[in-house]
Design a protein around this motif. Structure first.
Motif, PDB file in Angstrom:
ATOM      1  N   THR A 100       0.829  -1.203   0.000  1.00 52.20           N
ATOM      2  CA  THR A 100       0.000   0.000   0.000  1.00 52.20           C
ATOM      3  C   THR A 100       0.862   1.250   0.000  1.00 52.20           C
ATOM      4  O   THR A 100       0.586   2.204  -0.744  1.00 52.20           O
ATOM      5  CB  THR A 100      -0.945  -0.005   1.227  1.00 52.20           C
ATOM      6  N   ILE A 101       1.921   1.261   0.803  1.00 49.79           N
ATOM      7  CA  ILE A 101       2.851   2.402   0.833  1.00 49.79           C
ATOM      8  C   ILE A 101       3.444   2.621  -0.548  1.00 49.79           C
ATOM      9  O   ILE A 101       3.504   3.758  -1.044  1.00 49.79           O
ATOM     10  CB  ILE A 101       3.952   2.182   1.890  1.00 49.79           C
ATOM     11  N   LYS A 102       3.883   1.552  -1.198  1.00 48.66           N
ATOM     12  CA  LYS A 102       4.472   1.660  -2.538  1.00 48.66           C
ATOM     13  C   LYS A 102       3.463   2.234  -3.528  1.00 48.66           C
ATOM     14  O   LYS A 102       3.789   3.136  -4.310  1.00 48.66           O
ATOM     15  CB  LYS A 102       4.954   0.283  -3.001  1.00 48.66           C
ATOM     16  N   ALA A 103       2.230   1.726  -3.496  1.00 41.69           N
ATOM     17  CA  ALA A 103       1.204   2.205  -4.425  1.00 41.69           C
ATOM     18  C   ALA A 103       0.886   3.677  -4.178  1.00 41.69           C
ATOM     19  O   ALA A 103       0.731   4.462  -5.129  1.00 41.69           O
ATOM     20  CB  ALA A 103      -0.062   1.354  -4.284  1.00 41.69           C
ATOM     21  N   LEU A 104       0.806   4.076  -2.898  1.00 44.19           N
ATOM     22  CA  LEU A 104       0.530   5.483  -2.592  1.00 44.19           C
ATOM     23  C   LEU A 104       1.667   6.389  -3.038  1.00 44.19           C
ATOM     24  O   LEU A 104       1.427   7.501  -3.537  1.00 44.19           O
ATOM     25  CB  LEU A 104       0.269   5.654  -1.091  1.00 44.19           C
ATOM     26  N   ARG A 105       2.912   5.930  -2.875  1.00 48.82           N
ATOM     27  CA  ARG A 105       4.057   6.729  -3.345  1.00 48.82           C
ATOM     28  C   ARG A 105       3.992   6.930  -4.854  1.00 48.82           C
ATOM     29  O   ARG A 105       4.242   8.027  -5.352  1.00 48.82           O
ATOM     30  CB  ARG A 105       5.375   6.045  -2.963  1.00 48.82           C
ATOM     31  N   GLU A 106       3.665   5.864  -5.579  1.00 44.39           N
ATOM     32  CA  GLU A 106       3.569   5.967  -7.037  1.00 44.39           C
ATOM     33  C   GLU A 106       2.462   6.931  -7.442  1.00 44.39           C
ATOM     34  O   GLU A 106       2.639   7.739  -8.350  1.00 44.39           O
ATOM     35  CB  GLU A 106       3.338   4.587  -7.649  1.00 44.39           C
ATOM     36  N   LYS A 107       1.324   6.877  -6.751  1.00 46.92           N
ATOM     37  CA  LYS A 107       0.219   7.786  -7.061  1.00 46.92           C
ATOM     38  C   LYS A 107       0.589   9.229  -6.722  1.00 46.92           C
ATOM     39  O   LYS A 107       0.236  10.152  -7.449  1.00 46.92           O
ATOM     40  CB  LYS A 107      -1.053   7.377  -6.307  1.00 46.92           C
ATOM     41  N   THR A 108       1.314   9.413  -5.613  1.00 49.60           N
ATOM     42  CA  THR A 108       1.748  10.755  -5.224  1.00 49.60           C
ATOM     43  C   THR A 108       2.688  11.330  -6.277  1.00 49.60           C
ATOM     44  O   THR A 108       2.591  12.502  -6.643  1.00 49.60           O
ATOM     45  CB  THR A 108       2.444  10.721  -3.848  1.00 49.60           C
ATOM     46  N   GLU A 109       3.596  10.497  -6.782  1.00 46.56           N
ATOM     47  CA  GLU A 109       4.506  10.961  -7.840  1.00 46.56           C
ATOM     48  C   GLU A 109       3.716  11.359  -9.075  1.00 46.56           C
ATOM     49  O   GLU A 109       4.039  12.356  -9.735  1.00 46.56           O
ATOM     50  CB  GLU A 109       5.519   9.868  -8.164  1.00 46.56           C
ATOM     51  N   ASP A 110       2.667  10.608  -9.407  1.00 44.66           N
ATOM     52  CA  ASP A 110       1.816  10.957 -10.550  1.00 44.66           C
ATOM     53  C   ASP A 110       1.136  12.299 -10.325  1.00 44.66           C
ATOM     54  O   ASP A 110       0.998  13.095 -11.252  1.00 44.66           O
ATOM     55  CB  ASP A 110       0.752   9.877 -10.780  1.00 44.66           C
TER      56      ASP A 110
END
Length: 81
Positions: free
Chosen positions: A64-74
């Motif tokens: 979940t942390i990884k997915a949220l980081r990727e979305k934040t970068e987007d």
């Protein structure tokens, strides 16, 4: 046969525990050709919660942390200059 519910930090509903029991009993029967009762299923649930549940939980949090980081970068790419 009466049995005590599995105890842990996870508070499953009666329905969730019943679903888990049934899934475990079906697995043992289908894959291992072993019929187990409610007590054995509850003990197995307790074993999983105590011994391996933390690893599955932590992996879910890490994913979940990884997915949220990727979305934040987007989202950063959407900023207007």
């Amino acid at each position: 046969m009466s049995s005590k519910p599995a105890q842990s930090d996870l508070n499953f509903t009666k329905e969730e525990l019943q679903d888990l029991r049934e899934a475990i009993q079906a697995y043992f029967l289908d894959e291992l050709d072993m019929e187990i009762g409610t007590l054995q299923a509850d003990l197995f649930i307790e074993f999983l919660q105590t011994n391996v549940g933390k690893q599955f939980y932590n992996r879910g949090v890490q994913d979940t942390i990884k997915a949220l980081r990727e979305k934040t970068e987007d989202l950063v790419l959407l900023l207007k200059e």
